[in-house]
Motif scaffolding. Sequence first.
Motif, mmCIF file in Angstrom:
data_model
loop_
_atom_site.group_PDB
_atom_site.id
_atom_site.type_symbol
_atom_site.label_atom_id
_atom_site.label_comp_id
_atom_site.label_asym_id
_atom_site.label_seq_id
_atom_site.Cartn_x
_atom_site.Cartn_y
_atom_site.Cartn_z
ATOM 1 N N ILE A 219 3.897 11.362 -9.691
ATOM 2 C CA ILE A 219 3.511 12.181 -8.546
ATOM 3 C C ILE A 219 2.276 11.568 -7.879
ATOM 4 O O ILE A 219 1.211 11.482 -8.477
ATOM 5 N N VAL A 220 2.465 11.146 -6.634
ATOM 6 C CA VAL A 220 1.393 10.547 -5.848
ATOM 7 C C VAL A 220 0.614 11.632 -5.105
ATOM 8 O O VAL A 220 -0.613 11.588 -5.024
ATOM 9 N N ASN B 151 0.864 -1.165 0.000
ATOM 10 C CA ASN B 151 0.000 0.000 0.000
ATOM 11 C C ASN B 151 0.908 1.225 0.000
ATOM 12 O O ASN B 151 1.609 1.480 0.987
ATOM 13 N N LEU B 152 0.911 1.959 -1.102
ATOM 14 C CA LEU B 152 1.823 3.089 -1.245
ATOM 15 C C LEU B 152 1.609 4.146 -0.163
ATOM 16 O O LEU B 152 2.572 4.695 0.376
ATOM 17 N N LEU B 153 0.364 4.425 0.163
ATOM 18 C CA LEU B 153 0.103 5.466 1.159
ATOM 19 C C LEU B 153 0.667 5.091 2.521
ATOM 20 O O LEU B 153 1.258 5.929 3.210
ATOM 21 N N SER B 154 0.520 3.819 2.916
ATOM 22 C CA SER B 154 1.089 3.412 4.207
ATOM 23 C C SER B 154 2.608 3.383 4.146
ATOM 24 O O SER B 154 3.278 3.679 5.142
ATOM 25 N N LYS B 155 3.182 3.064 3.002
ATOM 26 C CA LYS B 155 4.644 3.109 2.848
ATOM 27 C C LYS B 155 5.154 4.552 2.988
ATOM 28 O O LYS B 155 6.164 4.802 3.631
ATOM 29 N N TRP C 109 4.967 13.795 -2.716
ATOM 30 C CA TRP C 109 5.264 12.368 -2.608
ATOM 31 C C TRP C 109 5.441 11.845 -4.027
ATOM 32 O O TRP C 109 4.580 12.028 -4.886
ATOM 33 N N VAL C 110 6.571 11.179 -4.277
ATOM 34 C CA VAL C 110 6.895 10.727 -5.625
ATOM 35 C C VAL C 110 7.294 9.261 -5.630
ATOM 36 O O VAL C 110 7.946 8.776 -4.703
ATOM 37 N N LEU D 155 10.146 5.141 -3.332
ATOM 38 C CA LEU D 155 9.271 6.207 -2.878
ATOM 39 C C LEU D 155 10.135 7.254 -2.194
ATOM 40 O O LEU D 155 11.119 6.929 -1.531
ATOM 41 N N ALA D 156 9.730 8.515 -2.341
ATOM 42 C CA ALA D 156 10.443 9.590 -1.656
ATOM 43 C C ALA D 156 9.483 10.722 -1.349
ATOM 44 O O ALA D 156 8.577 11.012 -2.135
#
Length: 123
Positions: free
Chosen positions: A54-55, A6-10, A94-95, A33-34
Motif C-alpha cells: 500500500i503506497v 518514480n512511483l508517485l509520478s507513475k 494506491w497499490v 501499479l493500480a
Amino acid sequence: MIDKANLLSKFEQINEYWTPKIIAELNDQYVKLAKLKGEFIWHDHENEDELFYIVKGQLHLKFKDRDDILLSEGEVYVVPAGVEHLPIAEPECWVLLVEPKSTAHTGSIQSERTVQVEDQNWI
C-alpha cells in the motif's frame, strides 16, 4: 524495460480504477501499479501468490476462510495462491502489486471488471 521510476509520478498517469499498469518485470513476475476505489469482486488466483504493497490510503481484504485484513500505507501482504479474496478501497487507495506474469486479473472469474494482461499497458 525501465532503469528507474518514480512511483508517485507513475500513479499520476493512472486515470482508471482497478486497472493495473505494468511498470517493471523481473524473474517472470510483473510489478504493477493500480488505483483502487470501492469494492472489487470475489476472486482467487489458483496457482499464484499476489503481493499487495500500500503506497497511499488503505485496503480492506475480505476472506471467506480467514479473518479480514486492513492494510495501511507502507504495509505489505501476500494473498496465498488459491485464497478467495475481495479487495475494498474506501477512499481511494494506491497499490503496488507483484505477481507472476501468468496471473489473471480476476483469476478464473470473468466479468466486466476483468482486464486482460495485454490491456495492462506499460506506463
